[in-house]
Write a protein that holds these residues in place. Structure first.
Motif, PDB file in Angstrom:
ATOM      1  N   VAL A   1       0.832  -1.201   0.000  1.00 56.72           N
ATOM      2  CA  VAL A   1       0.000   0.000   0.000  1.00 56.72           C
ATOM      3  C   VAL A   1       0.872   1.258   0.000  1.00 56.72           C
ATOM      4  N   TRP A   2       1.920   1.255   0.841  1.00 52.08           N
ATOM      5  CA  TRP A   2       2.819   2.416   0.914  1.00 52.08           C
ATOM      6  C   TRP A   2       3.524   2.648  -0.419  1.00 52.08           C
ATOM      7  N   ARG A   3       4.008   1.574  -1.026  1.00 53.40           N
ATOM      8  CA  ARG A   3       4.733   1.696  -2.288  1.00 53.40           C
ATOM      9  C   ARG A   3       3.820   2.186  -3.408  1.00 53.40           C
ATOM     10  N   GLU A   4       2.573   1.722  -3.394  1.00 55.92           N
ATOM     11  CA  GLU A   4       1.601   2.185  -4.382  1.00 55.92           C
ATOM     12  C   GLU A   4       1.371   3.688  -4.249  1.00 55.92           C
ATOM     13  N   HIS A   5       1.315   4.163  -3.011  1.00 56.28           N
ATOM     14  CA  HIS A   5       1.138   5.588  -2.757  1.00 56.28           C
ATOM     15  C   HIS A   5       2.350   6.385  -3.251  1.00 56.28           C
ATOM     16  N   VAL A   6       3.552   5.861  -3.015  1.00 55.75           N
ATOM     17  CA  VAL A   6       4.773   6.543  -3.461  1.00 55.75           C
ATOM     18  C   VAL A   6       4.807   6.649  -4.984  1.00 55.75           C
ATOM     19  N   VAL A   7       4.465   5.555  -5.675  1.00 56.83           N
ATOM     20  CA  VAL A   7       4.466   5.552  -7.139  1.00 56.83           C
ATOM     21  C   VAL A   7       3.432   6.527  -7.689  1.00 56.83           C
ATOM     22  N   ALA A   8       2.238   6.525  -7.091  1.00 58.56           N
ATOM     23  CA  ALA A   8       1.176   7.421  -7.554  1.00 58.56           C
ATOM     24  C   ALA A   8       1.565   8.885  -7.334  1.00 58.56           C
ATOM     25  N   ARG A   9       2.224   9.169  -6.218  1.00 53.23           N
ATOM     26  CA  ARG A   9       2.648  10.541  -5.940  1.00 53.23           C
ATOM     27  C   ARG A   9       3.738  10.979  -6.929  1.00 53.23           C
ATOM     28  N   GLY A  10       4.632  10.049  -7.277  1.00 53.95           N
ATOM     29  CA  GLY A  10       5.669  10.360  -8.264  1.00 53.95           C
ATOM     30  C   GLY A  10       5.092  10.657  -9.623  1.00 53.95           C
ATOM     31  N   LYS A  11       4.075   9.883 -10.031  1.00 53.02           N
ATOM     32  CA  LYS A  11       3.430  10.122 -11.320  1.00 53.02           C
ATOM     33  C   LYS A  11       2.726  11.468 -11.341  1.00 53.02           C
TER      34      LYS A  11
END
Length: 294
Positions: free
Chosen positions: A280-290
């Motif tokens: 969940v945390w990694r998904e949030h990091v990727v989405a924020r980067g995009k």
């Protein structure tokens, strides 16, 4: 109180009430058909959905207008099926074990998001998924017995149903508002349960009327607090906290229903929770980067 602090308080209140609701649902489903218990619970949820829709801007005429009505109906049916399956697993498998296996839901969502949503999953999340699934296998394997407990596939199926529900929710969010999705979730589920539930109708006995009333009340209050939490916090902040339900379920399962926690379940749960939280945390990091690069 700061907005974020208030949001965390709402999350904890919602999760505490959800856990109490699960415990009461297990008690009732031990004496009455799970479909019947789910039907009454859905009636309360549908009443809450109707109340919120009536008070929202645009009212019913706005909420019922979906660009993907069949997808909304599918969402409602998936969640209704998941609730019945989950309540059944509480009785057959146990509250603690069911919640432990359901912690794998974020991992299943990550797997399904690739073919169904076209999302990319990097090596970090792949590693977490593999570790998390290994943890699930550890939970499924009873000590000193066969390879795995077939009964434990029931909560795993419930987790799969909920993962498909979340995927469908993400898909329909591209077209419909949250209020429309919430309306369809309550109404479709209540309609489906009302078609099937009467065949399982059983008159409640004694104090079970009070327990059912509490289930209905908790169904409304828990969703209200969760909605308030999402108004103040990002989903990525809320999701990791939901693992607290496993702690609650373990306490209730052991102290109230006499369930036992073997070492496989404890170690497997730690692995699944850690892997799910990282996913969940990694998904949030990727989405924020995009979002930043857009």
């Amino acid at each position: 109180m700061a907005a974020k602090t208030k949001g965390y308080v709402f999350v904890l209140m919602a999760l505490t009430i959800f856990s109490a609701q699960d415990g009461i649902s297990k008690h009732l489903a031990g004496a009455y058909p799970p479909v019947f218990v789910a039907m009454i619970r859905y009636w309360a949820f549908a009443a809450f959905a109707l109340l919120l829709t009536a008070r929202a801007r645009g009212g019913f005429s706005s909420a019922i207008q979906s660009k993907k009505p069949w997808l909304q109906v599918a969402r409602g049916l998936l969640l209704a099926s998941q609730i019945v399956t989950t309540i059944t697993s509480f009785v057959i498998v146990g509250l603690a074990h069911s919640q432990a296996i359901s912690c794998a839901t974020p991992l299943i969502i990550a797997l399904l998001s690739m073919p169904l949503l076209g999302e990319q999953v990097g090596w970090r999340r792949w590693t977490a998924i593999y570790l998390g699934l290994a943890g699930v296998l550890l939970i499924l394997k009873p000590q000193g017995e066969g390879f795995f407990d077939v009964k434990a596939l029931l909560p795993l199926f419930a987790a799969l149903l909920f993962a498909f529900y979340v995927i469908a929710t993400r898909l329909v969010s591209r077209y419909d508002s949250p209020s429309t999705s919430f309306f369809y979730t309550g109404i479709v589920g209540a309609a489906a349960m009302s078609l099937i539930g009467p065949f399982y109708w059983t008159w409640l006995q004694g104090w079970d009327w009070a327990w059912m009333a509490i289930v209905c009340a908790t169904s409304i209050t828990s969703h209200y607090f969760l909605i308030r939490a999402y108004d103040l916090l990002d989903a990525s902040a809320v999701q990791p906290l939901t693992y607290i339900q496993l702690v609650y379920a373990s306490i209730i399962g052991v102290t109230v229903f006499g369930e036992t926690l073997n070492i496989n379940m404890v170690i497997g749960s730690v692995i699944v929770v850690a892997a799910g939280a990282f996913t969940v945390w990694r998904e949030h990091v990727v989405a924020r980067g995009k979002a930043r690069s857009a």
